[in-house]
Design a protein around this motif. Structure first.
Motif, PDB file in Angstrom:
ATOM      1  N   ASN A 107       5.299  -7.457  -8.999  1.00 21.58           N
ATOM      2  CA  ASN A 107       6.954  -7.420  -8.210  1.00 21.58           C
ATOM      3  C   ASN A 107       7.330  -6.155 -10.033  1.00 21.58           C
ATOM      4  O   ASN A 107       7.817  -5.729  -9.331  1.00 21.58           O
ATOM      5  CB  ASN A 107       7.435  -8.946  -9.379  1.00 21.58           C
ATOM      6  CG  ASN A 107       6.110 -10.225  -8.058  1.00 21.58           C
ATOM      7  OD1 ASN A 107       6.035 -11.154  -8.160  1.00 21.58           O
ATOM      8  ND2 ASN A 107       5.779  -9.642  -7.101  1.00 21.58           N
ATOM      9  N   ALA A 108       7.448  -6.077 -10.990  1.00 20.60           N
ATOM     10  CA  ALA A 108       7.272  -5.816 -11.714  1.00 20.60           C
ATOM     11  C   ALA A 108       7.299  -4.070 -11.837  1.00 20.60           C
ATOM     12  O   ALA A 108       8.223  -3.554 -12.000  1.00 20.60           O
ATOM     13  CB  ALA A 108       7.362  -6.387 -13.964  1.00 20.60           C
ATOM     14  N   ILE A 109       6.146  -3.536 -11.594  1.00 18.24           N
ATOM     15  CA  ILE A 109       5.827  -1.934 -11.716  1.00 18.24           C
ATOM     16  C   ILE A 109       5.851  -1.177 -10.403  1.00 18.24           C
ATOM     17  O   ILE A 109       6.243  -0.250 -10.058  1.00 18.24           O
ATOM     18  CB  ILE A 109       4.811  -2.129 -12.477  1.00 18.24           C
ATOM     19  CG1 ILE A 109       4.606  -2.584 -13.658  1.00 18.24           C
ATOM     20  CG2 ILE A 109       4.295  -0.400 -12.095  1.00 18.24           C
ATOM     21  CD1 ILE A 109       2.839  -2.348 -14.095  1.00 18.24           C
ATOM     22  N   LEU A 110       5.432  -2.231  -9.337  1.00 14.73           N
ATOM     23  CA  LEU A 110       5.389  -1.909  -7.780  1.00 14.73           C
ATOM     24  C   LEU A 110       7.032  -2.062  -7.389  1.00 14.73           C
ATOM     25  O   LEU A 110       7.511  -1.187  -6.210  1.00 14.73           O
ATOM     26  CB  LEU A 110       4.267  -1.968  -7.263  1.00 14.73           C
ATOM     27  CG  LEU A 110       2.991  -1.590  -7.497  1.00 14.73           C
ATOM     28  CD1 LEU A 110       1.544  -2.605  -6.069  1.00 14.73           C
ATOM     29  CD2 LEU A 110       2.488  -0.439  -6.931  1.00 14.73           C
ATOM     30  N   GLY A 111       7.574  -2.472  -7.702  1.00 11.27           N
ATOM     31  CA  GLY A 111       8.743  -3.266  -7.079  1.00 11.27           C
ATOM     32  C   GLY A 111       8.475  -4.396  -5.877  1.00 11.27           C
ATOM     33  O   GLY A 111       9.031  -3.678  -4.820  1.00 11.27           O
ATOM     34  N   TRP A 112       7.360  -4.776  -5.888  1.00 12.18           N
ATOM     35  CA  TRP A 112       6.921  -5.850  -4.604  1.00 12.18           C
ATOM     36  C   TRP A 112       7.061  -6.158  -4.674  1.00 12.18           C
ATOM     37  O   TRP A 112       6.259  -6.858  -5.884  1.00 12.18           O
ATOM     38  CB  TRP A 112       5.684  -4.953  -4.250  1.00 12.18           C
ATOM     39  CG  TRP A 112       4.825  -6.012  -2.753  1.00 12.18           C
ATOM     40  CD1 TRP A 112       5.363  -5.057  -1.733  1.00 12.18           C
ATOM     41  CD2 TRP A 112       3.987  -6.744  -2.688  1.00 12.18           C
ATOM     42  NE1 TRP A 112       4.378  -6.565  -1.177  1.00 12.18           N
ATOM     43  CE2 TRP A 112       3.685  -7.684  -1.955  1.00 12.18           C
ATOM     44  CE3 TRP A 112       3.488  -7.568  -4.174  1.00 12.18           C
ATOM     45  CZ2 TRP A 112       2.943  -7.967  -1.780  1.00 12.18           C
ATOM     46  CZ3 TRP A 112       2.881  -8.036  -3.927  1.00 12.18           C
ATOM     47  CH2 TRP A 112       2.236  -8.893  -2.786  1.00 12.18           C
ATOM     48  N   LYS A 113       7.492  -7.467  -3.752  1.00 15.04           N
ATOM     49  CA  LYS A 113       7.007  -8.601  -3.746  1.00 15.04           C
ATOM     50  C   LYS A 113       7.317  -9.393  -2.120  1.00 15.04           C
ATOM     51  O   LYS A 113       7.960  -8.511  -0.827  1.00 15.04           O
ATOM     52  CB  LYS A 113       8.674  -9.309  -4.311  1.00 15.04           C
ATOM     53  CG  LYS A 113       8.439 -11.101  -4.526  1.00 15.04           C
ATOM     54  CD  LYS A 113       9.174 -11.678  -5.575  1.00 15.04           C
ATOM     55  CE  LYS A 113       9.574 -13.076  -6.134  1.00 15.04           C
ATOM     56  NZ  LYS A 113      10.327 -13.640  -7.015  1.00 15.04           N
ATOM     57  N   ARG A 168       3.498   5.496  -5.201  1.00 14.86           N
ATOM     58  CA  ARG A 168       3.409   5.917  -6.738  1.00 14.86           C
ATOM     59  C   ARG A 168       2.362   6.766  -7.401  1.00 14.86           C
ATOM     60  O   ARG A 168       2.336   7.960  -8.202  1.00 14.86           O
ATOM     61  CB  ARG A 168       2.889   4.586  -7.529  1.00 14.86           C
ATOM     62  CG  ARG A 168       2.518   4.681  -9.201  1.00 14.86           C
ATOM     63  CD  ARG A 168       2.431   2.365  -9.722  1.00 14.86           C
ATOM     64  NE  ARG A 168       2.208   2.596 -10.969  1.00 14.86           N
ATOM     65  CZ  ARG A 168       2.917   3.025 -11.888  1.00 14.86           C
ATOM     66  NH1 ARG A 168       3.655   2.630 -12.019  1.00 14.86           N
ATOM     67  NH2 ARG A 168       2.790   2.603 -13.433  1.00 14.86           N
ATOM     68  N   LEU A 169       1.158   7.313  -6.683  1.00 14.03           N
ATOM     69  CA  LEU A 169       0.323   7.573  -7.075  1.00 14.03           C
ATOM     70  C   LEU A 169      -0.034   9.533  -6.677  1.00 14.03           C
ATOM     71  O   LEU A 169       0.436  10.696  -7.279  1.00 14.03           O
ATOM     72  CB  LEU A 169      -1.262   8.027  -6.493  1.00 14.03           C
ATOM     73  CG  LEU A 169      -1.760   6.262  -6.891  1.00 14.03           C
ATOM     74  CD1 LEU A 169      -2.794   6.396  -6.138  1.00 14.03           C
ATOM     75  CD2 LEU A 169      -2.394   6.462  -8.362  1.00 14.03           C
ATOM     76  N   VAL A 219      -4.649  -1.341 -11.852  1.00  9.04           N
ATOM     77  CA  VAL A 219      -5.018  -2.412 -10.890  1.00  9.04           C
ATOM     78  C   VAL A 219      -4.057  -3.484 -10.465  1.00  9.04           C
ATOM     79  O   VAL A 219      -2.912  -4.066 -11.516  1.00  9.04           O
ATOM     80  CB  VAL A 219      -5.975  -3.293 -10.960  1.00  9.04           C
ATOM     81  CG1 VAL A 219      -5.742  -4.399 -10.758  1.00  9.04           C
ATOM     82  CG2 VAL A 219      -7.375  -2.541 -12.163  1.00  9.04           C
ATOM     83  N   PHE A 220      -3.650  -4.175  -9.683  1.00  8.99           N
ATOM     84  CA  PHE A 220      -2.942  -4.751  -8.906  1.00  8.99           C
ATOM     85  C   PHE A 220      -3.210  -6.035  -7.928  1.00  8.99           C
ATOM     86  O   PHE A 220      -3.498  -5.812  -7.265  1.00  8.99           O
ATOM     87  CB  PHE A 220      -1.556  -4.139  -8.382  1.00  8.99           C
ATOM     88  CG  PHE A 220      -1.096  -3.047  -9.305  1.00  8.99           C
ATOM     89  CD1 PHE A 220       0.245  -3.324  -9.748  1.00  8.99           C
ATOM     90  CD2 PHE A 220      -1.157  -2.136  -9.014  1.00  8.99           C
ATOM     91  CE1 PHE A 220       0.878  -2.806 -11.017  1.00  8.99           C
ATOM     92  CE2 PHE A 220      -0.559  -0.653 -10.078  1.00  8.99           C
ATOM     93  CZ  PHE A 220       0.187  -1.352 -10.372  1.00  8.99           C
ATOM     94  N   ASN A 221      -2.845  -6.912  -7.916  1.00  6.86           N
ATOM     95  CA  ASN A 221      -2.690  -7.939  -7.693  1.00  6.86           C
ATOM     96  C   ASN A 221      -1.739  -8.217  -6.710  1.00  6.86           C
ATOM     97  O   ASN A 221      -0.385  -8.251  -6.785  1.00  6.86           O
ATOM     98  CB  ASN A 221      -2.536 -10.133  -8.435  1.00  6.86           C
ATOM     99  CG  ASN A 221      -3.771 -10.067  -9.537  1.00  6.86           C
ATOM    100  OD1 ASN A 221      -4.799  -9.160  -9.391  1.00  6.86           O
ATOM    101  ND2 ASN A 221      -3.472 -11.101 -10.374  1.00  6.86           N
ATOM    102  N   LEU A 222      -2.675  -8.932  -5.059  1.00 11.06           N
ATOM    103  CA  LEU A 222      -1.385  -9.258  -4.568  1.00 11.06           C
ATOM    104  C   LEU A 222      -1.412 -10.414  -3.272  1.00 11.06           C
ATOM    105  O   LEU A 222      -2.476 -10.664  -2.965  1.00 11.06           O
ATOM    106  CB  LEU A 222      -1.395  -7.889  -3.213  1.00 11.06           C
ATOM    107  CG  LEU A 222      -1.454  -5.801  -3.419  1.00 11.06           C
ATOM    108  CD1 LEU A 222      -2.215  -5.476  -1.930  1.00 11.06           C
ATOM    109  CD2 LEU A 222      -0.324  -6.240  -4.232  1.00 11.06           C
ATOM    110  N   GLY A 223      -0.294 -11.347  -4.135  1.00 12.02           N
ATOM    111  CA  GLY A 223      -0.498 -12.146  -3.237  1.00 12.02           C
ATOM    112  C   GLY A 223       1.001 -12.405  -2.885  1.00 12.02           C
ATOM    113  O   GLY A 223       2.275 -12.561  -3.370  1.00 12.02           O
ATOM    114  N   HIS A 237       1.026  -0.852   0.260  1.00  8.45           N
ATOM    115  CA  HIS A 237      -0.289   0.014   0.460  1.00  8.45           C
ATOM    116  C   HIS A 237       0.585   0.776  -0.201  1.00  8.45           C
ATOM    117  O   HIS A 237       0.183   1.964  -0.439  1.00  8.45           O
ATOM    118  CB  HIS A 237      -0.864   0.242   1.509  1.00  8.45           C
ATOM    119  CG  HIS A 237      -2.009  -0.567   0.965  1.00  8.45           C
ATOM    120  ND1 HIS A 237      -1.531  -2.750   1.130  1.00  8.45           N
ATOM    121  CD2 HIS A 237      -3.118  -0.786   0.729  1.00  8.45           C
ATOM    122  CE1 HIS A 237      -2.940  -3.048   1.370  1.00  8.45           C
ATOM    123  NE2 HIS A 237      -3.735  -1.619   0.924  1.00  8.45           N
ATOM    124  N   VAL A 238       2.654   1.337   0.776  1.00 10.62           N
ATOM    125  CA  VAL A 238       2.848   2.307   0.744  1.00 10.62           C
ATOM    126  C   VAL A 238       3.582   2.402  -0.571  1.00 10.62           C
ATOM    127  O   VAL A 238       3.747   3.849  -1.662  1.00 10.62           O
ATOM    128  CB  VAL A 238       4.486   2.189   1.907  1.00 10.62           C
ATOM    129  CG1 VAL A 238       5.177   3.439   1.473  1.00 10.62           C
ATOM    130  CG2 VAL A 238       3.392   1.594   3.437  1.00 10.62           C
TER     131      VAL A 238
END
Length: 338
Positions: free
Chosen positions: A310-316, A249-250, A261-265, A243-244
């Motif tokens: 993973n790619a756009i938010l840089g999150w994993k 990003r916004l 839209v992003f899936n989080l899992g 979320h951070v």
């Protein structure tokens, strides 16, 4: 920079408030305490050293919502968690879910569209996909007919935001969660449902500590590895950190479209019996459970394709199922000691 977190004393909301304050953002929490506790504020303060601004009111109250945004005219963004969220309960009381989950969103958007520019992150759900035909589920997976009123309110919420972003200065990110579990490693905050838990993991931990006599497993005749439903269980701290990143990003105008839209899992599915086994391993406790009939509204299997996040938010995700279960058990034990 002032960020509003609705439902900010709830399970996911409180963990997100912690991560926002760790980034030195000023947080204003709105919560009506219908499924949370005021004591969560103290837990947030013990972790971060700062207590967020707190306002106790119901977002279904249109005038109260209007008055809030007049008082806090400098709000830079909203993360909207406040909603009823149990599949089974929504089947039994659909009108409660349509009123609570849809009306509150509309009233917030009405206030945000008055601003020259506004950002909103919407707490959505993998339930919008219904019973997807192909696994893992990507953001481009076709939306199926919702399996429950709860899932339908999330579909409707996404549609409302999509319509509003087309004709206003609101930018939005829809975060489709899979199944959040666990607790903060400090065990200062965690999942503490009021009454009988509607979600699997708190029912497991409450049964493990003796608060419940046994866990009910709804169905063992699904076409899965062991006949029980499969879900993608994600540690709540990993989820909160996403979320951070989405908010940054916004705020930094990095979004390529007005609605993203992003899936989080985790990208991995685990059955109900596998979750029970993980709990038994980390707790050293044998869990009493009983197989009963399927529950209306439950889908067979759902787990995420997280390539986009993973790619756009840089999150994993960082935590394993066992680590998440261990944190949930640590939290349960601390709560009962109190």
């Amino acid at each position: 920079m002032k960020i509003v977190v609705t439902g900010g004393l709830g399970f996911i909301g409180s963990h997100t408030v912690v991560e926002l304050q760790n980034e030195n953002l000023e947080v204003v929490v709105i919560d009506n305490l219908s499924n949370s506790s005021i004591e969560v504020l103290d837990g947030i303060e013990r972790i971060t050293g700062k207590k967020p601004i707190f306002e106790n009111f119901d977002l279904r109250d249109k005038k109260a919502t209007q008055d809030f945004f007049k008082r806090h005219s400098d709000v830079a963004g909203v993360i909207h968690f406040a909603a009823s969220k149990a599949v089974g309960e929504s089947v039994k009381d659909p009108l409660l879910y349509y009123e609570n989950n849809v009306a509150s969103l509309v009233y917030i958007l009405q206030e945000l569209q008055k601003k020259p520019q506004a950002q909103i992150i919407f707490s959505s759900s993998c339930t919008v996909y219904g019973q997807a035909e192909v696994m893992p589920i990507a953001e481009t997976t076709p939306i199926q007919v919702a399996m429950s009123p709860y899932g339908n309110t999330k579909q409707i919420g996404e549609e409302i935001i999509a319509d509003v972003t087309k004709m206003s200065n609101i930018n939005a990110i829809l975060l489709r969660y899979f199944n959040p579990i666990g607790a903060h490693p400090s065990a200062e905050i965690g999942e503490l449902p009021i009454g009988v838990p509607q979600n699997l993991v708190p029912f497991i931990t409450q049964t493990g500590i003796g608060l419940r006599n046994e866990l009910l497993v709804y169905g063992n005749d699904y076409p899965t590895i062991d006949g029980t439903c499969v879900r993608d269980y994600i540690h709540v701290v990993d989820l909160a950190k996403a979320h951070v990143l989405a908010l940054q990003r916004l705020l930094n105008k990095k979004n390529l479209e007005k609605l993203e839209v992003f899936n989080l899992g985790t990208g991995k599915g685990s059955s109900v019996l596998e979750v029970i086994q993980a709990f038994e391993k980390v707790s050293g406790t044998k869990l009493p459970y009983r197989i009963v009939a399927r529950r209306e509204g439950d889908v067979t299997s759902t787990y995420a394709n997280t390539d986009k996040a993973n790619a756009i938010l840089g999150w994993k995700t960082q935590s394993t199922l066992e680590e998440a279960m261990a944190s949930a058990w640590k939290w349960e034990q601390k709560v009962r000691q109190r």
